[in-house]
Design an enzyme around this catalytic site. Structure first.
Site, PDB file in Angstrom:
ATOM      1  N   GLY A   1       0.845  -1.202   0.000  1.00 44.60           N
ATOM      2  CA  GLY A   1       0.000   0.000   0.000  1.00 44.60           C
ATOM      3  C   GLY A   1       0.871   1.238   0.000  1.00 44.60           C
TER       4      GLY A   1
ATOM      5  N   GLY B   1       1.014   4.607   3.777  1.00 46.88           N
ATOM      6  CA  GLY B   1       2.183   3.776   3.462  1.00 46.88           C
ATOM      7  C   GLY B   1       3.346   4.598   2.930  1.00 46.88           C
TER       8      GLY B   1
ATOM      9  N   ARG C   1       0.698   4.689  -9.575  1.00 44.88           N
ATOM     10  CA  ARG C   1       1.086   5.299  -8.307  1.00 44.88           C
ATOM     11  C   ARG C   1       2.566   5.022  -8.001  1.00 44.88           C
TER      12      ARG C   1
ATOM     13  N   VAL D   1      -3.081  -0.942   3.372  1.00 50.91           N
ATOM     14  CA  VAL D   1      -4.037  -0.836   2.265  1.00 50.91           C
ATOM     15  C   VAL D   1      -5.308  -0.141   2.738  1.00 50.91           C
TER      16      VAL D   1
ATOM     17  N   THR E   1     -15.593   1.799   3.561  1.00 54.21           N
ATOM     18  CA  THR E   1     -16.861   1.266   4.078  1.00 54.21           C
ATOM     19  C   THR E   1     -17.436   0.302   3.046  1.00 54.21           C
TER      20      THR E   1
ATOM     21  N   THR F   1      -6.346   1.009   9.430  1.00 52.12           N
ATOM     22  CA  THR F   1      -7.302   1.089  10.538  1.00 52.12           C
ATOM     23  C   THR F   1      -8.325  -0.031  10.365  1.00 52.12           C
TER      24      THR F   1
ATOM     25  N   GLU G   1      -1.856   3.946  12.668  1.00 52.84           N
ATOM     26  CA  GLU G   1      -1.185   5.211  12.380  1.00 52.84           C
ATOM     27  C   GLU G   1      -2.067   6.385  12.811  1.00 52.84           C
TER      28      GLU G   1
ATOM     29  N   ALA H   1      -1.978  12.924  10.683  1.00 52.79           N
ATOM     30  CA  ALA H   1      -3.046  13.644   9.976  1.00 52.79           C
ATOM     31  C   ALA H   1      -2.459  14.150   8.674  1.00 52.79           C
TER      32      ALA H   1
ATOM     33  N   LYS I   1      -7.406   2.926  18.046  1.00 55.45           N
ATOM     34  CA  LYS I   1      -7.344   3.718  16.817  1.00 55.45           C
ATOM     35  C   LYS I   1      -8.739   4.213  16.426  1.00 55.45           C
TER      36      LYS I   1
ATOM     37  N   ASN J   1     -10.124   8.333  16.608  1.00 53.85           N
ATOM     38  CA  ASN J   1     -10.767   9.087  15.526  1.00 53.85           C
ATOM     39  C   ASN J   1     -12.180   9.520  15.920  1.00 53.85           C
TER      40      ASN J   1
ATOM     41  N   CYS K   1     -11.087   9.137   6.623  1.00 58.15           N
ATOM     42  CA  CYS K   1     -11.122   8.239   7.782  1.00 58.15           C
ATOM     43  C   CYS K   1     -12.222   8.475   8.806  1.00 58.15           C
TER      44      CYS K   1
HETATM   45  P1  NAD Z   1      -4.894   4.920   0.092  1.00 56.66           P
HETATM   46  O1  NAD Z   1      -6.110   4.556  -0.659  1.00 56.66           O
HETATM   47  O2  NAD Z   1      -4.242   6.252  -0.150  1.00 56.66           O
HETATM   48  O3  NAD Z   1      -3.756   3.809  -0.176  1.00 56.66           O
HETATM   49  C1  NAD Z   1      -3.985   2.439  -0.138  1.00 56.66           C
HETATM   50  C2  NAD Z   1      -3.167   1.776  -1.254  1.00 56.66           C
HETATM   51  O4  NAD Z   1      -3.230   0.351  -1.103  1.00 56.66           O
HETATM   52  C3  NAD Z   1      -3.676   2.066  -2.670  1.00 56.66           C
HETATM   53  O5  NAD Z   1      -2.646   2.687  -3.422  1.00 56.66           O
HETATM   54  C4  NAD Z   1      -4.058   0.679  -3.242  1.00 56.66           C
HETATM   55  O6  NAD Z   1      -3.758   0.538  -4.619  1.00 56.66           O
HETATM   56  C5  NAD Z   1      -3.188  -0.225  -2.394  1.00 56.66           C
HETATM   57  N1  NAD Z   1      -3.672  -1.613  -2.310  1.00 56.66           N
HETATM   58  C6  NAD Z   1      -4.890  -2.054  -1.923  1.00 56.66           C
HETATM   59  N2  NAD Z   1      -4.928  -3.402  -1.921  1.00 56.66           N
HETATM   60  C7  NAD Z   1      -3.716  -3.831  -2.322  1.00 56.66           C
HETATM   61  C8  NAD Z   1      -3.141  -5.128  -2.514  1.00 56.66           C
HETATM   62  N3  NAD Z   1      -3.830  -6.233  -2.263  1.00 56.66           N
HETATM   63  N4  NAD Z   1      -1.880  -5.190  -2.953  1.00 56.66           N
HETATM   64  C9  NAD Z   1      -1.166  -4.071  -3.214  1.00 56.66           C
HETATM   65  N5  NAD Z   1      -1.644  -2.820  -3.031  1.00 56.66           N
HETATM   66  C10 NAD Z   1      -2.908  -2.701  -2.591  1.00 56.66           C
HETATM   67  O7  NAD Z   1      -5.252   4.760   1.634  1.00 56.66           O
HETATM   68  P2  NAD Z   1      -4.589   5.512   2.884  1.00 56.66           P
HETATM   69  O8  NAD Z   1      -5.193   6.859   3.041  1.00 56.66           O
HETATM   70  O9  NAD Z   1      -3.107   5.383   2.800  1.00 56.66           O
HETATM   71  O10 NAD Z   1      -5.150   4.619   4.084  1.00 56.66           O
HETATM   72  C11 NAD Z   1      -4.681   3.319   4.321  1.00 56.66           C
HETATM   73  C12 NAD Z   1      -5.163   2.850   5.680  1.00 56.66           C
HETATM   74  O11 NAD Z   1      -4.604   3.709   6.706  1.00 56.66           O
HETATM   75  C13 NAD Z   1      -6.675   2.913   5.877  1.00 56.66           C
HETATM   76  O12 NAD Z   1      -7.068   1.841   6.678  1.00 56.66           O
HETATM   77  C14 NAD Z   1      -6.879   4.220   6.638  1.00 56.66           C
HETATM   78  O13 NAD Z   1      -8.035   4.194   7.442  1.00 56.66           O
HETATM   79  C15 NAD Z   1      -5.644   4.274   7.502  1.00 56.66           C
HETATM   80  N6  NAD Z   1      -5.222   5.626   7.901  1.00 56.66           N
HETATM   81  C16 NAD Z   1      -5.258   6.647   6.992  1.00 56.66           C
HETATM   82  C17 NAD Z   1      -4.801   7.917   7.371  1.00 56.66           C
HETATM   83  C18 NAD Z   1      -4.826   9.072   6.407  1.00 56.66           C
HETATM   84  O14 NAD Z   1      -4.554  10.180   6.841  1.00 56.66           O
HETATM   85  N7  NAD Z   1      -5.115   8.875   5.150  1.00 56.66           N
HETATM   86  C19 NAD Z   1      -4.285   8.120   8.658  1.00 56.66           C
HETATM   87  C20 NAD Z   1      -4.264   7.040   9.544  1.00 56.66           C
HETATM   88  C21 NAD Z   1      -4.727   5.796   9.151  1.00 56.66           C
HETATM   89  C1  UGA Z   2      -7.475  12.368  11.158  1.00 54.59           C
HETATM   90  C2  UGA Z   2      -6.821  12.316  12.550  1.00 54.59           C
HETATM   91  O1  UGA Z   2      -6.534  13.659  12.971  1.00 54.59           O
HETATM   92  C3  UGA Z   2      -5.549  11.509  12.530  1.00 54.59           C
HETATM   93  O2  UGA Z   2      -5.018  11.412  13.856  1.00 54.59           O
HETATM   94  C4  UGA Z   2      -5.864  10.104  11.992  1.00 54.59           C
HETATM   95  O3  UGA Z   2      -4.676   9.353  11.903  1.00 54.59           O
HETATM   96  C5  UGA Z   2      -6.503  10.229  10.617  1.00 54.59           C
HETATM   97  O4  UGA Z   2      -7.701  11.030  10.714  1.00 54.59           O
HETATM   98  C6  UGA Z   2      -6.929   8.914  10.053  1.00 54.59           C
HETATM   99  O5  UGA Z   2      -7.128   7.964  10.749  1.00 54.59           O
HETATM  100  O6  UGA Z   2      -7.048   8.953   8.845  1.00 54.59           O
HETATM  101  P1  UGA Z   2      -7.056  13.724   8.899  1.00 54.59           P
HETATM  102  O7  UGA Z   2      -8.406  13.223   8.528  1.00 54.59           O
HETATM  103  O8  UGA Z   2      -5.950  13.545   7.943  1.00 54.59           O
HETATM  104  O9  UGA Z   2      -6.573  13.034  10.267  1.00 54.59           O
HETATM  105  O10 UGA Z   2      -7.126  15.288   9.221  1.00 54.59           O
HETATM  106  P2  UGA Z   2      -7.619  16.128  10.507  1.00 54.59           P
HETATM  107  O11 UGA Z   2      -6.638  17.193  10.765  1.00 54.59           O
HETATM  108  O12 UGA Z   2      -7.995  15.286  11.640  1.00 54.59           O
HETATM  109  O13 UGA Z   2      -8.927  16.821   9.929  1.00 54.59           O
HETATM  110  C7  UGA Z   2     -10.103  16.088   9.644  1.00 54.59           C
HETATM  111  C8  UGA Z   2     -11.232  17.038   9.271  1.00 54.59           C
HETATM  112  O14 UGA Z   2     -11.694  17.731  10.419  1.00 54.59           O
HETATM  113  C9  UGA Z   2     -10.826  18.102   8.250  1.00 54.59           C
HETATM  114  O15 UGA Z   2     -11.857  18.280   7.326  1.00 54.59           O
HETATM  115  C10 UGA Z   2     -10.626  19.323   9.106  1.00 54.59           C
HETATM  116  O16 UGA Z   2     -10.786  20.509   8.393  1.00 54.59           O
HETATM  117  C11 UGA Z   2     -11.698  19.131  10.173  1.00 54.59           C
HETATM  118  N1  UGA Z   2     -11.401  19.855  11.424  1.00 54.59           N
HETATM  119  C12 UGA Z   2     -10.353  19.483  12.199  1.00 54.59           C
HETATM  120  C13 UGA Z   2     -12.207  20.901  11.796  1.00 54.59           C
HETATM  121  O17 UGA Z   2     -13.186  21.245  11.106  1.00 54.59           O
HETATM  122  N2  UGA Z   2     -11.935  21.555  12.971  1.00 54.59           N
HETATM  123  C14 UGA Z   2     -10.878  21.229  13.760  1.00 54.59           C
HETATM  124  O18 UGA Z   2     -10.681  21.889  14.818  1.00 54.59           O
HETATM  125  C15 UGA Z   2     -10.069  20.161  13.361  1.00 54.59           C
END
Ligand code: NAD
Ligand code: UGA
Length: 450
Positions: free
Chosen positions: A10, A15, A40, A88, A92, A130, A158, A161, A213, A217, A269
């Protein structure tokens, strides 16, 4: 047990940045990030990495080709790894049991099956995505059923943000490692301990880590929905949301972060993770707990719809044929991510009401804006993008600020006013612009929570 070869499946928003920082901070570890999305991976290997994240470019440039590699050869990377992160996506579910709420684990299951097929020695498998509580059990089952090798499964969710990912990874509030086998926990602990203070690395059992985790959130999102509910109350009473938030935030038991009223939370998320929590609560026979957390989402949707409708109301109750500039399309500043961006619903509402919408975002391309709204096929011709704030505002009846980009604090409103219609409305849904300058330019102003 010592980790020397990490593979991450991922190469997305988690990642990519996480592995780049691990490689940068642990020169003795070889880190390979793999993805089935060849485009990508090609972008990660180019001068135009696929994710905009302040500071990420420099980290990638330092480590790439030294001990950081991006590849599409997933099997080879699994074979050579002693530790595999699963990063990855876990969207939902859209069909089947739990549709609309439960997390879809198909990508995680595919990863576990692929690891089982290709792993060549004892391997530590790390949940970075997550996941619902007790997913590790399912992963262990798949590994045991499909492979003769031995595995340890750890949960290392992870907390970064988007927009502050590098800062968050380099200096985290905490790192969480959940596991059963103390040796495997110690091996991953050692990786993070290369740059994170040991007292910030929390170890727990696997289920607590998975649960913490989702809970983190939910708690953060709850604060945004709470302050947004009060923003509407402030607008009705002449109380001022900034003053209220300052009072709330100065109570150390509440704290000042995550109290900024706005258009509602977006991002990939919060919504999916709270839906998942709601689903799990229902599954465990806790309907009141499920309803409690669901209300956080109800409030979030309400805020987005409320503000979209308010724009229409202030423009005389209808926007047919009116031109409206939308400043900011990403779900927050400093990211090019538009997943669940509130701008999508606002644009949809305005387009469906007959308005012409012109979007400007410093990091989101015109193609991405079109793609995100392509489900509205009949309104596509009324949706345009511009390359500057001033270009977006030519001939508009209203401007809506939907992302708090720093450059919007510095907009030259006197100059914008020469482009807009006379006495156009400015809707500051992020409370992030220079209000005095807007008024001085003879424009009408509405600010969330004011
Ligand atoms: P993303 O969609 O940006 O990246 C996921 C990647 O995994 C994609 O590029 C996809 O092609 C790849 N993938 C999926 N299945 C695969 C497989 N079988 N083999 C190889 N590649 C594969 O997602 P993301 O935002 O990086 O989120 C990943 C996870 O981390 C989610 O569970 C999310 O909830 C969690 N998370 C995200 C954030 C965030 O800020 N985006 C923060 C904390 C946790
Ligand atoms: C959020 C969490 O902050 C991270 O800790 C977590 O790892 C991540 O989700 C995840 O699991 O994906 P992210 O969604 O990247 O991170 O960004 P945030 O800074 O949390 O903002 C989320 C949304 O809330 C944004 O639309 C932001 O504008 C809004 N927000 C945040 C507000 O409207 N007010 C605030 O005071 C803070």
């Amino acid at each position: 047990m010592k980790i020397q070869n990490i593979t991450c499946i991922g190469a997305g928003y988690v990642g990519g940045p996480t592995m780049s920082v691990i490689a940068d901070r642990c020169p003795h570890i070889r880190v390979t990030v793999v993805d089935m999305n060849a485009e990508r991976i090609a972008a990660w290997n180019s001068d135009h990495i696929p994710i905009f994240e302040p500071g990420l470019d420099a980290v990638v440039k330092r480590a790439r080709g030294e001990n950081l590699f991006f590849s599409t050869d997933i099997d080879a990377a699994i074979k050579s790894a002693d530790c595999i992160f699963m990063s990855v996506n876990t969207p939902t579910k859209t069909e089947g049991e739990g549709a609309g709420r439960a997390a879809d684990l198909k990508y995680i299951i595919a990863c576990a099956e692929q690891i089982a097929r290709s792993a060549q020695d004892h391997t530590i498998v790390v949940e970075k995505s997550t996941l619902p509580v007790r997913t590790a059990e399912k992963i262990k089952e798949i590994l045991a059923k499909n492979s003769k090798q031995s595995f340890d499964v750890l949960s290392n969710p992870e907390f970064l943000a988007e927009g502050t990912a590098i800062k968050d990874l380099e200096n985290p509030d905490r790192v969480l490692i959940g596991g059963e086998n103390p040796e495997a926990i110690a091996a991953l602990f050692e990786v993070y301990a290369q740059w994170v203070a040991k007292e910030k690395i929390i170890t727990t059992n696997v289920w607590s880590a998975e649960m913490a985790k989702l809970a983190a959130n939910a708690m953060l999102a709850q604060r945004v929905s709470s302050i947004n509910s009060l923003s509407a109350f402030c607008e009705a009473t002449e109380a001022d949301i900034d003053e209220v938030a300052k009072v709330l935030g100065s109570d150390s038991r509440i704290g000042s972060k995550f109290l900024k009223a706005g258009i509602g939370f977006g991002g990939s998320c919060f919504k999916k993770d709270i839906l998942n929590l709601v689903y799990l609560c229902e599954h465990h026979g806790l309907p009141e707990v499920a309803a409690y957390w669901e209300q956080v989402l109800v409030m979030n949707d309400w805020q987005k719809k409320r503000i979209a409708q308010l724009v229409i109301k202030k423009l005389g109750g209808q926007v047919k044929g009116k031109k409206i500039a939308v400043l900011g399309f990403a779900f927050k500043k400093d990211t090019n991510d538009t997943r669940e961006a509130p701008a999508i619903l606002v644009c949809e509402t305005l387009l469906q009401a007959g308005a012409e919408v012109v979007v400007f975002d410093p990091k989101v391309s015109a193609q991405k804006v079109q793609a995100d709204l392509s489900y509205l096929s009949t309104h596509q011709s009324h949706l345009k993008s511009a390359n500057t704030v001033n270009d977006a505002c030519v001939g508009v009846d209203a401007v809506i600020v939907l992302t708090e980009w720093d450059q919007f604090k510095m907009i030259d409103w006197a100059s914008v006013a020469t482009q807009t219609k006379k006495s156009a409305w400015i809707f500051d849904a992020r409370n992030c612009t220079n209000h005095a300058a807007i008024r001085a330019a003879g424009l009408n102003l509405w600010v969330v929570g004011k």
